[in-house]
Design a protein around this motif. Structure first.
Motif: not given
Length: 217
Positions: A97-108
């Motif tokens: 889900d690259p569109k929300h990838g930044l949020e996913v990455f930052t949370e993980g």
């Protein structure tokens, strides 16, 4: 209650076992162990331990340092077990889900490198803009940063003038890495320490480099 204890110990057979035995004698239950760094005859290990109710974390330091050559760098409360093998899972989640990838990455990221929080900021030449942040990140507004744009992953001085006062009061250790380009940076913080080791910064840079390939510009 669970605690993260970072120890420096001689890099020799049996050293970690001796520390584990000493912690066991005070009733501490070791939940996980992660090797942070090795070199020059020393090992830096992170242990997540659970103490019986009523025991103070100071007993962890006393027990660990009862072993010859062992020093405790830091002890802090820790919610959950170390999750040091999620790099591939996190990259896969971002790629799906690259569109929300930044949020996913930052949370993980904080779960992987044992940080308290993470934020992603960008620099337009005049102002710093917060792009996303993990759920535990402080809402403090960041002004112009002397270290942006950032050429490579680095440890930042938590006592510098740009650091918000509340972060300094908490003794927050800081590290940052470019996220695909020098003007987009991942900033991670550890309130109360321990300090970021060189191996951890390298790991952070490697992970950011992989993820930035699939993140949209």
């Amino acid at each position: 209650m669970s605690f993260l204890i970072r120890v420096q110990l001689p890099d020799r057979p049996g050293a970690l076992g001796a520390v584990a035995t000493a912690l066991g004698h005070i009733g501490a239950d070791i939940l996980s162990v992660d090797v942070v760094e090795r070199g020059a005859g020393l090992a830096i290990d992170d242990l997540v331990v659970e103490l019986p109710s009523g025991r103070l974390p100071d007993v962890l330091i006393t027990a660990a340092e009862s072993i010859d050559g062992v020093e405790v760098d830091a002890v802090r409360p820790y919610a959950g077990v170390l999750d040091t093998h999620r790099e591939l899972e996190l990259v896969e989640e971002v790629a799906e889900d690259p569109k929300h990838g930044l949020e996913v990455f930052t949370e993980g990221v904080p779960k992987i490198i044992r940080a308290g929080w993470a934020v992603v900021v960008s620099w337009d030449g005049a102002k710093v803009h917060r792009l996303t942040s993990s759920s535990a990140a402080p809402e403090t507004r960041l002004e112009a940063q002397p270290w942006m744009p950032l050429a490579r992953a680095t440890v930042l001085d938590g006592d510098d003038d740009w650091v918000p006062e509340t972060w300094r009061e908490l003794g927050t250790e800081l590290a940052a890495t470019p996220l695909g380009k020098p003007d987009r940076v991942l900033l991670v913080g550890r309130p109360g320490g321990p300090m970021f080791r060189a191996a951890e910064v390298a790991r952070l840079a490697h992970l950011a480099g992989i993820v930035s390939v699939v993140l949209p510009d």
